[in-house]
Design a protein around this motif. Structure first.
Motif, short mmCIF file in Angstrom:
data_model
loop_
_atom_site.label_atom_id
_atom_site.label_comp_id
_atom_site.label_asym_id
_atom_site.label_seq_id
_atom_site.Cartn_x
_atom_site.Cartn_y
_atom_site.Cartn_z
N ARG A 22 0.86 -1.19 0.00
CA ARG A 22 0.00 0.00 0.00
C ARG A 22 0.89 1.23 0.00
O ARG A 22 1.83 1.33 0.78
CB ARG A 22 -0.90 0.01 1.22
CG ARG A 22 -1.82 1.23 1.28
CD ARG A 22 -2.84 1.08 2.36
NE ARG A 22 -3.77 2.18 2.38
CZ ARG A 22 -4.98 2.11 2.89
NH1 ARG A 22 -5.41 0.99 3.41
NH2 ARG A 22 -5.77 3.16 2.88
N ARG A 54 0.92 5.75 -0.84
CA ARG A 54 0.22 6.98 -1.22
C ARG A 54 1.07 7.65 -2.27
O ARG A 54 2.21 8.03 -2.01
CB ARG A 54 0.04 7.91 -0.02
CG ARG A 54 -0.74 9.18 -0.38
CD ARG A 54 -1.23 9.90 0.85
NE ARG A 54 -0.14 10.29 1.71
CZ ARG A 54 -0.30 10.81 2.92
NH1 ARG A 54 -1.50 10.95 3.42
NH2 ARG A 54 0.73 11.17 3.66
N ASP A 84 -4.98 7.38 -2.91
CA ASP A 84 -4.29 6.24 -2.32
C ASP A 84 -4.09 5.19 -3.41
O ASP A 84 -4.76 5.23 -4.46
CB ASP A 84 -5.11 5.66 -1.17
CG ASP A 84 -4.24 4.99 -0.12
OD1 ASP A 84 -3.03 4.78 -0.39
OD2 ASP A 84 -4.75 4.67 0.96
N GLY A 129 -5.68 2.34 -7.82
CA GLY A 129 -5.53 3.65 -7.21
C GLY A 129 -6.76 4.50 -7.41
O GLY A 129 -7.57 4.26 -8.30
N HIS A 138 -15.33 9.08 3.42
CA HIS A 138 -14.44 8.15 4.11
C HIS A 138 -15.08 7.60 5.39
O HIS A 138 -15.57 8.37 6.21
CB HIS A 138 -13.12 8.84 4.46
CG HIS A 138 -12.38 9.38 3.27
ND1 HIS A 138 -11.46 8.65 2.56
CD2 HIS A 138 -12.45 10.59 2.66
CE1 HIS A 138 -10.97 9.37 1.57
NE2 HIS A 138 -11.56 10.56 1.62
N TRP A 176 -12.92 0.35 -1.60
CA TRP A 176 -12.92 1.58 -2.39
C TRP A 176 -13.96 1.43 -3.49
O TRP A 176 -14.13 0.35 -4.05
CB TRP A 176 -11.56 1.83 -3.05
CG TRP A 176 -10.43 2.10 -2.13
CD1 TRP A 176 -10.48 2.46 -0.83
CD2 TRP A 176 -9.03 2.04 -2.47
NE1 TRP A 176 -9.21 2.62 -0.31
CE2 TRP A 176 -8.30 2.37 -1.30
CE3 TRP A 176 -8.34 1.75 -3.64
CZ2 TRP A 176 -6.91 2.40 -1.28
CZ3 TRP A 176 -6.95 1.79 -3.62
CH2 TRP A 176 -6.24 2.12 -2.46
#
Length: 304
Positions: free
Chosen positions: A4, A6, A106, A116, A220, A293
């Protein structure tokens, strides 16, 4: 193995390079720029290349980043397949000198695949008129093709109502057969939404999920998603029908899933809107799947 990250913006990449030249007296927090793996660096450079050449009016060069069998579902509902069609779609607004600003959100890497999401703003400057801007969220699926990262799938949506003159172009072809393997998850989402139970729909998301519904922007967390769903149900009462088109295993209990939906008026059954969705899902300990997501977009029926 899952990684993972960013994605670093160009400004942060410059900052990281500057920090590398600091002396031993540099405060620890100034030296905390994370090292990027070769894959992370390649994906970050690909995103920067995308924006740079789009802003220079080079749709063919942007489309070269896409795999031969890639798909692109734009915020206007236009579905393009393969680099040639994608270049045509990206160049449609070239006479208005569009300029894009991308803000990566992200990213997760799964071996030779990556997912992403982020947000974008596009400003267009028609000749003799005031500039017009619109923005939204996006989600991409990237994969390695002969050792090189390419975009395999790309969806975008709108944060707000489109400006006057914005043209929707819903897909002309039939969406295809429902070959996804997460029909049970989609059926649960559909049933709970149609019952008007926002909290139970939100239970289908991970605790730290991100979702960007059409005309909403990123939300979120499960609690915030429940609030967004409740507002959507109140503002636009409707019934939804979800069609699960494809599921792509990512490994380690993760998968990508995509499809399309239609919303109808509760009493008349008249269509209100159609749209596509793309989501990253995670398998829970009990074997069920949860949405981690998700980005969805929409387009109105032709007569609207």
């Amino acid at each position: 193995m899952k990684t993972r990250i960013r994605t670093l913006t160009p400004a942060l990449l410059i900052l990281a390079a500057a920090c590398a030249g600091e002396t031993a007296d540099t405060p620890p927090e100034a030296e905390a720029a994370p090292e990027m793996s070769a894959d992370e660096q390649a994906l970050a450079e690909m995103a920067e290349y995308w924006a740079t050449h789009y802003n220079m009016g080079h749709p063919d060069m942007v489309a070269s980043l896409y795999a031969p069998d890639a798909w692109f579902l734009g915020s206007d509902g236009r579905l393009s397949g393969g680099p040639e069609e994608i270049a045509e779609a990206l160049g449609a607004n070239a006479p208005m000198s569009p300029q894009i600003e991308i803000t990566p959100g992200d990213m997760m890497i799964f071996g030779d695949q990556a997912v992403g999401w982020g947000t974008y703003t596009i400003t267009m400057s028609p000749e003799g008129a005031e500039p017009m801007s619109y923005g939204g969220s996006y989600m991409t699926h990237s994969t390695k093709v002969e050792g090189e990262w390419k975009i395999a799938g790309h969806i975008g949506n709108l944060t707000d109502e489109p400006f006057e003159g914005f043209e929707f172009s819903s897909p002309e072809d039939e969406p295809g057969p429902n070959e996804g393997t997460l029909a049970e998850l989609e059926a649960a989402w559909e049933t709970r939404f149609n019952e008007g139970n926002a909290n139970m729909v939100a239970d289908l998301y991970t605790e730290d999920a991100m979702v960007s519904f059409s005309q909403g922007g990123p939300v979120h967390g499960r609690a915030a998603i429940a609030e967004a769903l409740a507002a959507l149900m109140e503002q636009n009462p409707s019934q939804i029908d979800i069609n699960d088109l494809v599921t792509v295993p990512m490994g380690d209990g993760w998968a990508l899933d995509g499809g399309w939906y239609q919303m109808t008026a509760p009493e008349s059954g008249d269509p209100i809107q159609f749209g596509g969705y793309f989501q990253l899902v995670r398998q829970a300990e009990d074997g069920s799947w949860q949405i981690h997501w998700a980005v969805s977009n929409y387009w109105p029926p032709p007569e609207m």
